[in-house]
Motif scaffolding. Structure first.
Motif, mmCIF file in Angstrom:
data_model
loop_
_atom_site.group_PDB
_atom_site.id
_atom_site.type_symbol
_atom_site.label_atom_id
_atom_site.label_comp_id
_atom_site.label_asym_id
_atom_site.label_seq_id
_atom_site.Cartn_x
_atom_site.Cartn_y
_atom_site.Cartn_z
ATOM 1 N N LYS A 171 40.185 9.663 42.358
ATOM 2 C CA LYS A 171 41.267 8.937 41.496
ATOM 3 C C LYS A 171 41.194 7.389 41.777
ATOM 4 N N SER A 172 41.842 7.066 42.559
ATOM 5 C CA SER A 172 41.506 5.577 43.638
ATOM 6 C C SER A 172 39.918 4.853 43.579
ATOM 7 N N LEU A 173 39.257 6.160 44.047
ATOM 8 C CA LEU A 173 37.739 5.190 43.344
ATOM 9 C C LEU A 173 37.008 5.431 42.147
ATOM 10 N N ASP A 174 37.558 6.316 41.614
ATOM 11 C CA ASP A 174 37.078 6.454 39.241
ATOM 12 C C ASP A 174 35.550 6.018 39.450
ATOM 13 N N THR A 175 34.784 7.368 40.378
ATOM 14 C CA THR A 175 33.732 7.090 40.517
ATOM 15 C C THR A 175 33.005 8.895 40.138
ATOM 16 N N VAL A 176 32.333 8.331 39.426
ATOM 17 C CA VAL A 176 31.380 10.172 38.957
ATOM 18 C C VAL A 176 30.910 10.620 40.470
ATOM 19 N N SER A 177 31.045 10.708 41.386
ATOM 20 C CA SER A 177 30.387 11.391 42.704
ATOM 21 C C SER A 177 30.692 12.187 43.410
ATOM 22 N N GLY A 178 29.669 12.858 44.029
ATOM 23 C CA GLY A 178 29.997 13.972 45.549
ATOM 24 C C GLY A 178 29.808 15.465 44.828
ATOM 25 N N LYS A 179 29.927 16.640 45.830
ATOM 26 C CA LYS A 179 29.293 18.125 45.142
ATOM 27 C C LYS A 179 30.543 18.085 43.804
ATOM 28 N N LEU A 180 29.872 18.990 42.907
ATOM 29 C CA LEU A 180 30.362 19.452 41.969
ATOM 30 C C LEU A 180 30.664 21.236 42.005
ATOM 31 N N LYS A 181 30.792 22.273 42.793
ATOM 32 C CA LYS A 181 30.851 23.288 42.546
ATOM 33 C C LYS A 181 31.415 23.795 41.349
ATOM 34 N N VAL A 182 30.029 24.766 40.486
ATOM 35 C CA VAL A 182 30.868 25.391 39.117
ATOM 36 C C VAL A 182 30.134 27.121 39.494
ATOM 37 N N GLY A 183 31.289 27.851 38.202
ATOM 38 C CA GLY A 183 30.946 29.018 38.063
ATOM 39 C C GLY A 183 30.429 29.509 36.897
ATOM 40 N N ALA A 184 30.365 30.259 36.780
ATOM 41 C CA ALA A 184 29.935 30.934 34.790
ATOM 42 C C ALA A 184 28.852 31.797 35.231
ATOM 43 N N SER A 185 28.858 32.566 34.413
ATOM 44 C CA SER A 185 28.098 34.343 34.780
ATOM 45 C C SER A 185 26.806 34.222 33.933
#
Length: 236
Positions: free
Chosen positions: A23-37
């Motif tokens: 939140k403090s960095l406020d950058t859209v970055s890094g690993k994002l793990k998402v699940g779906a059917s």
């Protein structure tokens, strides 16, 4: 038991620390793990994920297509797209829309079976079933205030809507399918809507994520992206 509770508290503190830093960095970055059917992955996400990745090149997306309920927190998911009710108080649910489910068959099956003009005729048809609907010995169909209970004697039961749709296209019978999955096949005349006034009750689809996770820019960006995407797809 105390050890497990202690470990969970440590995990929660680590999560809060990660949220605070992101939140403090406020950058859209890094690993994002998402699940779906599997069905949602192939029918909704497949053609749009490249757009998200191009929009946010500093995000490393990990998408897992699974037809089972996952423990978001224990398995490290940032967000999961799920159909049905929320049953975990540790999570937040953001509604993405409503899914209608109707009866479909193929032209070749109806050519051999004959037109289906009444819901009672379904007992003479080969039923293809999604395993998650196999909660009792009967399937309840509705048309407005009318209801019909269909005794389940399925020709085949599978655990994936994409495969179920293909079995219908291949002429093996009749199935209840989500409408959003069938529009292209209807245009191509691969599928036919059967008794269009009848179907199963609509169900809500949600984005689920652990509390405080929406404060992380990458999670917030993905949620906003899929909200727009599902609004477009489910309105078709």
């Amino acid at each position: 038991m105390r050890y497990l509770e202690h470990c969970r508290r440590i995990q929660q503190e680590l999560e809060l620390a990660k949220v605070s830093v992101a939140k403090s960095l406020d950058t859209v970055s890094g690993k994002l793990k998402v699940g779906a059917s599997v069905g949602i992955g192939h029918e909704v996400l497949k053609e749009s994920l490249a757009q998200f990745i191009r929009l946010y090149p500093n995000v490393n997306l990990q998408l897992e297509l699974i037809n089972r309920r996952v423990d978001l927190i224990e398995e490290g998911f940032d967000l999961v797209i799920r159909i049905g009710d929320l049953d975990d108080s540790r999570l937040v649910a953001k509604r993405l829309g409503k899914i209608s489910r109707k009866l479909y068959s193929s032209p070749q099956y109806l050519q051999s079976q004959g037109d289906i003009k009444s819901v009672q005729q379904l007992s003479e048809c080969d039923l293809l079933l999604m395993s998650s609907a196999q909660k009792s010995t009967k399937l309840t169909l509705s048309a407005g205030k009318q209801h019909y209970e269909y005794k389940l004697e399925p020709k085949a039961i599978v655990d994936d809507f994409t495969l179920l749709k293909q079995l219908v296209i291949d002429g093996l019978g009749v199935a209840v399918l989500p409408d959003y999955m069938c529009q292209e096949a209807l245009i191509k005349s691969e599928l036919v809507s059967v008794l269009p006034n009848w179907g199963m009750e609509t169900v809500d689809i949600f984005a689920l994520y652990p509390k405080h996770r929406l404060d992380i820019p990458k999670v917030r960006a993905f949620l906003e992206f899929i909200q727009t995407l599902f609004a477009q797809r489910l309105s078709v």
